[in-house]
Design a protein around this motif. Structure first.
Motif, PDB file in Angstrom:
ATOM      1  N   ILE A  26      -4.601   5.828   4.651  1.00  0.00           N
ATOM      2  CA  ILE A  26      -3.669   4.746   4.344  1.00  0.00           C
ATOM      3  C   ILE A  26      -2.922   5.155   3.082  1.00  0.00           C
ATOM      4  O   ILE A  26      -3.544   5.528   2.090  1.00  0.00           O
ATOM      5  CB  ILE A  26      -4.396   3.395   4.133  1.00  0.00           C
ATOM      6  CG1 ILE A  26      -5.121   2.967   5.417  1.00  0.00           C
ATOM      7  CG2 ILE A  26      -3.407   2.312   3.681  1.00  0.00           C
ATOM      8  CD1 ILE A  26      -5.993   1.725   5.255  1.00  0.00           C
ATOM      9  N   LEU A  27      -1.598   5.099   3.115  1.00  0.00           N
ATOM     10  CA  LEU A  27      -0.755   5.407   1.962  1.00  0.00           C
ATOM     11  C   LEU A  27      -0.200   4.103   1.412  1.00  0.00           C
ATOM     12  O   LEU A  27       0.414   3.326   2.152  1.00  0.00           O
ATOM     13  CB  LEU A  27       0.391   6.342   2.377  1.00  0.00           C
ATOM     14  CG  LEU A  27       1.402   6.718   1.301  1.00  0.00           C
ATOM     15  CD1 LEU A  27       0.743   7.475   0.146  1.00  0.00           C
ATOM     16  CD2 LEU A  27       2.535   7.549   1.917  1.00  0.00           C
TER      17      LEU A  27
ATOM     18  N   ALA B 177      -0.577   8.886   8.251  1.00  0.00           N
ATOM     19  CA  ALA B 177      -1.266   7.653   7.884  1.00  0.00           C
ATOM     20  C   ALA B 177      -1.277   6.654   9.036  1.00  0.00           C
ATOM     21  O   ALA B 177      -0.288   6.500   9.742  1.00  0.00           O
ATOM     22  CB  ALA B 177      -0.589   7.028   6.667  1.00  0.00           C
ATOM     23  N   GLU B 178      -2.400   5.956   9.168  1.00  0.00           N
ATOM     24  CA  GLU B 178      -2.453   4.871  10.150  1.00  0.00           C
ATOM     25  C   GLU B 178      -1.696   3.655   9.645  1.00  0.00           C
ATOM     26  O   GLU B 178      -1.243   2.842  10.426  1.00  0.00           O
ATOM     27  CB  GLU B 178      -3.896   4.514  10.490  1.00  0.00           C
ATOM     28  CG  GLU B 178      -4.657   3.817   9.394  1.00  0.00           C
ATOM     29  CD  GLU B 178      -6.066   3.434   9.794  1.00  0.00           C
ATOM     30  OE1 GLU B 178      -6.527   2.383   9.334  1.00  0.00           O
ATOM     31  OE2 GLU B 178      -6.707   4.169  10.556  1.00  0.00           O
ATOM     32  N   GLN B 179      -1.591   3.547   8.320  1.00  0.00           N
ATOM     33  CA  GLN B 179      -0.796   2.488   7.704  1.00  0.00           C
ATOM     34  C   GLN B 179      -0.072   3.056   6.494  1.00  0.00           C
ATOM     35  O   GLN B 179      -0.633   3.862   5.755  1.00  0.00           O
ATOM     36  CB  GLN B 179      -1.662   1.330   7.202  1.00  0.00           C
ATOM     37  CG  GLN B 179      -2.258   0.465   8.264  1.00  0.00           C
ATOM     38  CD  GLN B 179      -3.027  -0.704   7.650  1.00  0.00           C
ATOM     39  OE1 GLN B 179      -3.615  -0.597   6.584  1.00  0.00           O
ATOM     40  NE2 GLN B 179      -3.008  -1.832   8.340  1.00  0.00           N
ATOM     41  N   VAL B 180       1.175   2.627   6.339  1.00  0.00           N
ATOM     42  CA  VAL B 180       1.926   2.867   5.113  1.00  0.00           C
ATOM     43  C   VAL B 180       2.253   1.479   4.579  1.00  0.00           C
ATOM     44  O   VAL B 180       2.850   0.665   5.279  1.00  0.00           O
ATOM     45  CB  VAL B 180       3.213   3.680   5.363  1.00  0.00           C
ATOM     46  CG1 VAL B 180       3.995   3.848   4.075  1.00  0.00           C
ATOM     47  CG2 VAL B 180       2.869   5.036   5.979  1.00  0.00           C
TER      48      VAL B 180
ATOM     49  N   ILE C  71       2.458  -8.589  -2.927  1.00  0.00           N
ATOM     50  CA  ILE C  71       2.536  -8.842  -1.494  1.00  0.00           C
ATOM     51  C   ILE C  71       2.588  -7.504  -0.766  1.00  0.00           C
ATOM     52  O   ILE C  71       3.463  -6.673  -1.027  1.00  0.00           O
ATOM     53  CB  ILE C  71       3.782  -9.682  -1.137  1.00  0.00           C
ATOM     54  CG1 ILE C  71       3.723 -11.025  -1.866  1.00  0.00           C
ATOM     55  CG2 ILE C  71       3.900  -9.870   0.377  1.00  0.00           C
ATOM     56  CD1 ILE C  71       5.024 -11.794  -1.841  1.00  0.00           C
ATOM     57  N   ALA C  72       1.644  -7.290   0.141  1.00  0.00           N
ATOM     58  CA  ALA C  72       1.575  -6.046   0.897  1.00  0.00           C
ATOM     59  C   ALA C  72       2.489  -6.120   2.111  1.00  0.00           C
ATOM     60  O   ALA C  72       2.357  -7.025   2.935  1.00  0.00           O
ATOM     61  CB  ALA C  72       0.144  -5.775   1.339  1.00  0.00           C
ATOM     62  N   LEU C  73       3.403  -5.162   2.186  1.00  0.00           N
ATOM     63  CA  LEU C  73       4.296  -5.046   3.336  1.00  0.00           C
ATOM     64  C   LEU C  73       3.804  -3.850   4.156  1.00  0.00           C
ATOM     65  O   LEU C  73       4.068  -2.702   3.807  1.00  0.00           O
ATOM     66  CB  LEU C  73       5.740  -4.824   2.860  1.00  0.00           C
ATOM     67  CG  LEU C  73       6.256  -5.855   1.858  1.00  0.00           C
ATOM     68  CD1 LEU C  73       7.586  -5.412   1.266  1.00  0.00           C
ATOM     69  CD2 LEU C  73       6.379  -7.212   2.522  1.00  0.00           C
ATOM     70  N   VAL C  74       3.062  -4.139   5.218  1.00  0.00           N
ATOM     71  CA  VAL C  74       2.454  -3.093   6.030  1.00  0.00           C
ATOM     72  C   VAL C  74       3.480  -2.588   7.026  1.00  0.00           C
ATOM     73  O   VAL C  74       4.016  -3.357   7.814  1.00  0.00           O
ATOM     74  CB  VAL C  74       1.193  -3.615   6.744  1.00  0.00           C
ATOM     75  CG1 VAL C  74       0.560  -2.533   7.581  1.00  0.00           C
ATOM     76  CG2 VAL C  74       0.195  -4.156   5.715  1.00  0.00           C
ATOM     77  N   GLN C  75       3.742  -1.280   6.974  1.00  0.00           N
ATOM     78  CA  GLN C  75       4.760  -0.698   7.852  1.00  0.00           C
ATOM     79  C   GLN C  75       4.224  -0.399   9.238  1.00  0.00           C
ATOM     80  O   GLN C  75       4.949  -0.348  10.185  1.00  0.00           O
ATOM     81  CB  GLN C  75       5.327   0.573   7.209  1.00  0.00           C
ATOM     82  CG  GLN C  75       5.935   0.331   5.831  1.00  0.00           C
ATOM     83  CD  GLN C  75       7.032  -0.722   5.850  1.00  0.00           C
ATOM     84  OE1 GLN C  75       7.917  -0.696   6.689  1.00  0.00           O
ATOM     85  NE2 GLN C  75       6.974  -1.648   4.912  1.00  0.00           N
ATOM     86  N   ARG C  76       2.967  -0.136   9.338  1.00  0.00           N
ATOM     87  CA  ARG C  76       2.314   0.051  10.643  1.00  0.00           C
ATOM     88  C   ARG C  76       0.851   0.042  10.451  1.00  0.00           C
ATOM     89  O   ARG C  76       0.296   0.112   9.438  1.00  0.00           O
ATOM     90  CB  ARG C  76       2.757   1.339  11.325  1.00  0.00           C
ATOM     91  CG  ARG C  76       2.441   2.581  10.532  1.00  0.00           C
ATOM     92  CD  ARG C  76       2.904   3.791  11.247  1.00  0.00           C
ATOM     93  NE  ARG C  76       3.368   4.671  10.192  1.00  0.00           N
ATOM     94  CZ  ARG C  76       3.046   5.921  10.099  1.00  0.00           C
ATOM     95  NH1 ARG C  76       2.362   6.468  11.005  1.00  0.00           N
ATOM     96  NH2 ARG C  76       3.460   6.655   9.138  1.00  0.00           N
TER      97      ARG C  76
END
Length: 183
Positions: free
Chosen positions: A6-7, A168-171, A178-183
């Motif tokens: 995760i990045l 990464a599985e999530q960026v 506030i976390a903005l999860v790209q995927r």
């Protein structure tokens, strides 16, 4: 690569470290694994020392909230040589410090080899860790004018982000906590 990646990026003071710590502690607790905090900052001067102490206090508080604690490791260069054990849940704080150390520290790889050494070290960590969360600063949008060395550092950090994001599985970009999860 066997571990998950995760990045996490964000500006200074965005809350990215707090988000990453809580995420890693939750994942480690759920799996019954060891939560490892891999610190990369060298304590150059009182400002750096104060920042290190603030991060130590923050991760102690987050560990207490989660009912566990981080196992702290310090590795300022050659990150692949860190004492990470198979199955560990690792938070690397942070990629920008690690890169700076590799470029400018006497024991670092130097500017021409820094990106390669960082990437190979991260690959070595991913081969051992169940999860690796990498925290990195967003230093790409402030619009300031910099000297050539700083501009080179920013370009190399961008190269590292571009190399890591597809793996990464999530960026995650953290803005104002506030976390903005790209995927």
């Amino acid at each position: 690569m066997s571990g998950r990646l995760i990045l996490v990026t964000g500006g200074s003071g965005s809350g990215k470290s707090a988000w990453a710590e809580k995420k890693l502690l939750a994942e480690a607790a759920e799996a019954g694994g060891r939560a490892v905090y891999l610190a990369t900052m060298e304590p150059f001067g009182p400002e750096a020392a104060a920042r290190i102490e603030r991060h130590r206090a923050m991760r102690k508080a987050h560990g207490a909230e989660a009912g566990t604690a981080f196992f702290d490791l310090e590795q300022t260069v050659d990150i692949g040589g860190a004492a990470v054990e198979p199955g560990d849940f690792v938070l690397l704080e942070d990629l920008g410090n690690l890169l700076a150390n590799e470029i400018w520290s006497p024991s670092g790889a130097g500017r021409d080899s820094a990106a390669e050494r960082v990437l190979s070290g991260l690959q070595a960590l991913l081969e051992r860790a169940a999860l690796l969360i990498i925290v990195s600063n967003d230093v790409f949008s402030d619009g300031g004018g910099y000297d050539l060395d700083t501009e080179a550092y920013i370009r190399i950090l961008g190269t590292l982000h571009r190399a890591l994001a597809p793996l990464a599985e999530q960026v995650v970009e953290v803005v104002c906590g506030i976390a903005l999860v790209q995927r």
